[in-house]
Each structure stands twice: as structure tokens, then as C-alpha cells.
Motif scaffolding. Structure first.
Motif, PDB file in Angstrom:
ATOM      1  N   GLU A 111       0.766  -1.381  -0.010  1.00 10.49           N
ATOM      2  CA  GLU A 111       0.129  -0.139   0.024  1.00 10.49           C
ATOM      3  C   GLU A 111       0.864   1.179  -0.103  1.00 10.49           C
ATOM      4  O   GLU A 111       0.673   2.174  -0.541  1.00 10.49           O
ATOM      5  N   LYS A 112       1.870   1.134   0.679  1.00 11.77           N
ATOM      6  CA  LYS A 112       2.961   2.443   0.977  1.00 11.77           C
ATOM      7  C   LYS A 112       3.377   2.671  -0.733  1.00 11.77           C
ATOM      8  O   LYS A 112       3.711   3.704  -1.111  1.00 11.77           O
ATOM      9  N   ALA A 113       3.977   1.551  -1.404  1.00  5.98           N
ATOM     10  CA  ALA A 113       4.280   1.645  -2.716  1.00  5.98           C
ATOM     11  C   ALA A 113       3.447   2.167  -3.465  1.00  5.98           C
ATOM     12  O   ALA A 113       3.602   3.031  -4.264  1.00  5.98           O
ATOM     13  N   SER A 114       2.009   1.996  -3.325  1.00  9.41           N
ATOM     14  CA  SER A 114       1.155   2.606  -4.277  1.00  9.41           C
ATOM     15  C   SER A 114       1.054   3.894  -3.922  1.00  9.41           C
ATOM     16  O   SER A 114       0.663   4.623  -4.977  1.00  9.41           O
ATOM     17  N   VAL A 115       0.946   4.246  -2.692  1.00  7.69           N
ATOM     18  CA  VAL A 115       0.939   5.702  -2.403  1.00  7.69           C
ATOM     19  C   VAL A 115       2.178   6.606  -3.391  1.00  7.69           C
ATOM     20  O   VAL A 115       1.859   7.620  -3.606  1.00  7.69           O
ATOM     21  N   MET A 116       3.188   6.136  -3.015  1.00  7.65           N
ATOM     22  CA  MET A 116       4.446   6.605  -3.670  1.00  7.65           C
ATOM     23  C   MET A 116       4.251   6.619  -5.144  1.00  7.65           C
ATOM     24  O   MET A 116       4.486   7.816  -5.733  1.00  7.65           O
ATOM     25  N   PHE A 117       3.857   5.523  -5.655  1.00  5.11           N
ATOM     26  CA  PHE A 117       3.685   5.452  -7.147  1.00  5.11           C
ATOM     27  C   PHE A 117       2.471   6.559  -7.851  1.00  5.11           C
ATOM     28  O   PHE A 117       2.585   7.281  -8.497  1.00  5.11           O
ATOM     29  N   ASP A 118       1.326   6.674  -7.021  1.00  7.39           N
ATOM     30  CA  ASP A 118       0.249   7.719  -7.464  1.00  7.39           C
ATOM     31  C   ASP A 118       0.910   8.917  -7.266  1.00  7.39           C
ATOM     32  O   ASP A 118       0.403   9.693  -8.159  1.00  7.39           O
ATOM     33  N   CYS A 119       1.531   9.210  -6.473  1.00  8.83           N
ATOM     34  CA  CYS A 119       2.243  10.549  -5.927  1.00  8.83           C
ATOM     35  C   CYS A 119       3.247  10.975  -6.991  1.00  8.83           C
ATOM     36  O   CYS A 119       3.000  11.933  -7.673  1.00  8.83           O
ATOM     37  N   MET A 120       3.872  10.089  -7.251  1.00  6.72           N
ATOM     38  CA  MET A 120       4.872  10.427  -8.482  1.00  6.72           C
ATOM     39  C   MET A 120       4.320  10.616  -9.867  1.00  6.72           C
ATOM     40  O   MET A 120       4.669  11.414 -10.596  1.00  6.72           O
ATOM     41  N   VAL A 121       3.462   9.715  -9.964  1.00  5.62           N
ATOM     42  CA  VAL A 121       2.813  10.160 -11.185  1.00  5.62           C
ATOM     43  C   VAL A 121       2.011  11.148 -11.392  1.00  5.62           C
ATOM     44  O   VAL A 121       2.032  11.920 -12.397  1.00  5.62           O
ATOM     45  N   GLU A 122       1.384  11.794 -10.466  1.00  2.00           N
ATOM     46  CA  GLU A 122       0.579  13.078 -10.063  1.00  2.00           C
ATOM     47  C   GLU A 122       1.614  14.151 -10.116  1.00  2.00           C
ATOM     48  O   GLU A 122       1.215  15.189 -10.755  1.00  2.00           O
ATOM     49  N   ASN A 123       2.756  14.023  -9.676  1.00  2.00           N
ATOM     50  CA  ASN A 123       3.649  15.232  -9.271  1.00  2.00           C
ATOM     51  C   ASN A 123       4.891  15.381 -10.289  1.00  2.00           C
ATOM     52  O   ASN A 123       5.870  16.136  -9.942  1.00  2.00           O
ATOM     53  N   ASN A 124       5.230  14.458 -11.263  1.00  2.00           N
ATOM     54  CA  ASN A 124       6.156  14.555 -12.202  1.00  2.00           C
ATOM     55  C   ASN A 124       5.780  14.618 -13.518  1.00  2.00           C
ATOM     56  O   ASN A 124       5.423  13.529 -14.060  1.00  2.00           O
ATOM     57  N   GLU A 125       5.937  15.798 -14.029  1.00  2.00           N
ATOM     58  CA  GLU A 125       5.052  16.017 -15.347  1.00  2.00           C
ATOM     59  C   GLU A 125       6.139  15.345 -16.699  1.00  2.00           C
ATOM     60  O   GLU A 125       5.580  15.058 -17.504  1.00  2.00           O
ATOM     61  N   ASP A 126       7.296  15.263 -16.446  1.00  2.00           N
ATOM     62  CA  ASP A 126       8.094  14.914 -17.298  1.00  2.00           C
ATOM     63  C   ASP A 126       8.466  13.386 -17.315  1.00  2.00           C
ATOM     64  O   ASP A 126       9.426  13.061 -16.551  1.00  2.00           O
ATOM     65  N   ARG A 127       7.625  12.481 -17.903  1.00  2.00           N
ATOM     66  CA  ARG A 127       7.903  11.373 -17.553  1.00  2.00           C
ATOM     67  C   ARG A 127       8.628  10.352 -18.656  1.00  2.00           C
ATOM     68  O   ARG A 127       8.875   9.250 -18.528  1.00  2.00           O
TER      69      ARG A 127
END
Length: 134
Positions: A111-127
Motif C-alpha cells: 500500500e505504501k508503494a502504491s501511495v508513492m507511485f500514485d504521488c509520483m505520477v501526479e507530481n512529475n510532469e516529464d515522464r
């Protein structure tokens, strides 16, 4: 969450690994979570979350308990992202998301990994530097 979204995060997660090592880590992690292939992993939320945790742990950006490793992410960004602005953006996003993950009430590492993942997708525009295929 689709394969493209999951794949979008893997370069940061596995940025310290060579392409062959990413494929091996992904294969190991899919086996570990009991998924026969990407499609099965995608359809099962629990498997997807644990796959993310496994990949993060394999690269060292998260430990087995779900604690993000900012130092490892900074080191990987220095090695893998030549553009200073993009590197700073990625590291800042990782730090923000590490804080969010550490402050979350989640105790399950997946669940922590999912929180981290979702946050990174949301907060890093240049993927674009996140893309890996396996």
C-alpha cells in the motif's frame, strides 16, 4: 491503472538497473506476486501494488517495509538524468512523495508503494525518462 502508467514509473524505480536487469527484476516481481503476465498483474489491484513494492525494493528506492530511500533516488537521478532541470524536478517529486508516503497511515508495504507511485505520477510532469519495457 494501465500498463503505460505502471511502465512510466519504472525508470525512476529501476533507474540504477540496466535494461536487462529491469526485465529480470520485473519477471522476478511478477512471479513473486503470482502474476503470469502484465495483463493479470494489471487486473489485480493487490498484485499491482505488490509488484510496485517489489520493483522499488529491487532498485533500492524503497526498503522491504515500504520506506522510501531519498538518497538512493538522488544518486540515481544524478547518474541517469543529464538535464539539471529535469533532474531537480524528479528529485523534488520523489522527496515530496517520500514525505507523503511516510506520513500516510498505511502500514502495508504494498500500500505504501502504491501511495508513492500514485504521488509520483501526479507530481512529475516529464515522464519520458521513466519509460522501460519488460
Amino acid at each position: 491503472m494501465n500498463t503505460c502508467t505502471v511502465l512510466a514509473f519504472l525508470a525512476l524505480v529501476a533507474g540504477c538497473l540496466a535494461q536487462e536487469d529491469v526485465k529480470e527484476a520485473a519477471k522476478k516481481c511478477m512471479s513473486e506476486v503470482g502474476a503470469a503476465d502484465k495483463e493479470e498483474m494489471e487486473k489485480d489491484e493487490g498484485k499491482r501494488k505488490c509488484f510496485l513494492k517489489c520493483m522499488m525494493a529491487s532498485s533500492g528506492v524503497m526498503d522491504e517495509d515500504g520506506k522510501p530511500n531519498v538518497g538512493k533516488a538522488e544518486k540515481m537521478a544524478e547518474e541517469k538524468i543529464s538535464d539539471e532541470g529535469k533532474r531537480k524536478e524528479a528529485v523534488d517529486a520523489f522527496k515530496l512523495c517520500a514525505d507523503k508516503t511516510n506520513e500516510s497511515q498505511e502500514t502495508n508495504p504494498c500500500e505504501k508503494a502504491s501511495v508513492m507511485f500514485d504521488c509520483m505520477v501526479e507530481n512529475n510532469e516529464d515522464r519520458k525518462f521513466f519509460e522501460y519495457n519488460f
